[in-house]
Design a protein around this motif. Sequence first.
Motif, PDB file in Angstrom:
ATOM      1  N   ALA A 158      28.576  46.231  43.619  1.00 47.21           N
ATOM      2  CA  ALA A 158      28.997  46.945  42.732  1.00 47.21           C
ATOM      3  C   ALA A 158      30.366  47.432  42.813  1.00 47.21           C
ATOM      4  CB  ALA A 158      28.103  48.255  42.205  1.00 47.21           C
ATOM      5  N   PRO A 159      31.495  47.429  41.781  1.00 47.45           N
ATOM      6  CA  PRO A 159      32.654  48.033  41.826  1.00 47.45           C
ATOM      7  C   PRO A 159      32.829  49.607  42.304  1.00 47.45           C
ATOM      8  CG  PRO A 159      32.261  47.444  39.712  1.00 47.45           C
ATOM      9  CD  PRO A 159      31.124  47.004  40.262  1.00 47.45           C
ATOM     10  N   LEU A 160      33.818  49.997  42.710  1.00 47.32           N
ATOM     11  CA  LEU A 160      33.640  51.331  42.923  1.00 47.32           C
ATOM     12  C   LEU A 160      33.705  52.474  41.790  1.00 47.32           C
ATOM     13  CD1 LEU A 160      34.301  53.344  45.285  1.00 47.32           C
ATOM     14  CD2 LEU A 160      36.635  53.229  44.982  1.00 47.32           C
ATOM     15  N   TRP A 161      34.142  51.943  40.705  1.00 45.47           N
ATOM     16  CA  TRP A 161      34.121  52.923  39.634  1.00 45.47           C
ATOM     17  C   TRP A 161      32.598  52.872  39.065  1.00 45.47           C
ATOM     18  CZ3 TRP A 161      31.664  50.772  35.562  1.00 45.47           C
ATOM     19  CH2 TRP A 161      31.661  49.038  35.203  1.00 45.47           C
ATOM     20  N   ALA A 162      31.482  52.168  39.507  1.00 39.99           N
ATOM     21  CA  ALA A 162      30.009  51.791  38.917  1.00 39.99           C
ATOM     22  C   ALA A 162      29.382  52.744  40.042  1.00 39.99           C
ATOM     23  CB  ALA A 162      29.758  50.609  38.683  1.00 39.99           C
ATOM     24  N   ARG A 163      29.990  53.235  41.185  1.00 40.40           N
ATOM     25  CA  ARG A 163      28.962  53.713  42.130  1.00 40.40           C
ATOM     26  C   ARG A 163      28.267  55.158  41.692  1.00 40.40           C
ATOM     27  NH1 ARG A 163      28.108  50.396  46.680  1.00 40.40           N
ATOM     28  NH2 ARG A 163      29.873  48.945  46.529  1.00 40.40           N
ATOM     29  N   HIS A 164      27.377  55.437  42.069  1.00 38.71           N
ATOM     30  CA  HIS A 164      26.258  56.472  41.766  1.00 38.71           C
ATOM     31  C   HIS A 164      25.489  56.738  43.022  1.00 38.71           C
ATOM     32  CE1 HIS A 164      23.046  54.198  40.263  1.00 38.71           C
ATOM     33  NE2 HIS A 164      23.605  53.540  39.362  1.00 38.71           N
ATOM     34  N   PRO A 165      24.651  57.810  43.137  1.00 41.16           N
ATOM     35  CA  PRO A 165      23.488  57.685  44.221  1.00 41.16           C
ATOM     36  C   PRO A 165      22.828  56.822  44.157  1.00 41.16           C
ATOM     37  CG  PRO A 165      23.827  59.924  43.135  1.00 41.16           C
ATOM     38  CD  PRO A 165      24.863  59.096  42.319  1.00 41.16           C
ATOM     39  N   ARG A 166      22.197  56.093  45.155  1.00 41.92           N
ATOM     40  CA  ARG A 166      21.257  54.982  45.307  1.00 41.92           C
ATOM     41  C   ARG A 166      20.072  55.401  44.802  1.00 41.92           C
ATOM     42  NH1 ARG A 166      20.671  51.424  50.679  1.00 41.92           N
ATOM     43  NH2 ARG A 166      22.864  50.746  49.895  1.00 41.92           N
ATOM     44  N   VAL A 167      19.400  54.529  43.870  1.00 43.92           N
ATOM     45  CA  VAL A 167      18.050  54.805  43.319  1.00 43.92           C
ATOM     46  C   VAL A 167      17.329  53.573  43.331  1.00 43.92           C
ATOM     47  CG1 VAL A 167      18.810  54.447  41.144  1.00 43.92           C
ATOM     48  CG2 VAL A 167      16.659  55.859  41.656  1.00 43.92           C
ATOM     49  N   PHE A 168      16.188  53.551  44.035  1.00 40.24           N
ATOM     50  CA  PHE A 168      15.250  52.316  44.157  1.00 40.24           C
ATOM     51  C   PHE A 168      14.472  52.499  42.952  1.00 40.24           C
ATOM     52  CE2 PHE A 168      16.565  53.045  48.405  1.00 40.24           C
ATOM     53  CZ  PHE A 168      16.619  51.829  49.100  1.00 40.24           C
TER      54      PHE A 168
END
Length: 66
Positions: free
Chosen positions: A27-37
């Motif tokens: 994922a591109p940097l702008w689309a990062r958020h806390p990881r959720v499974f």
Amino acid sequence: MADNQDKTQTIAVTAHDLPLHCPRPDAPLWARHPRVFLDVLAEGEAVCPYCSTKYVFTGERPKGHH
């Protein structure tokens, strides 16, 4: 997996992508958020609670543990 810039787009995942988590490693940097499974096998699809990306499981389901 392609970079999902349109969050209304559905992303198809296979057994190779399990365990499924969002955001994906590419994922591109702008689309990062806390990881959720996400449990995409329970109903055949899952929606990320952070970015609303929809994942749909396709193909053969995994068969147990090795």
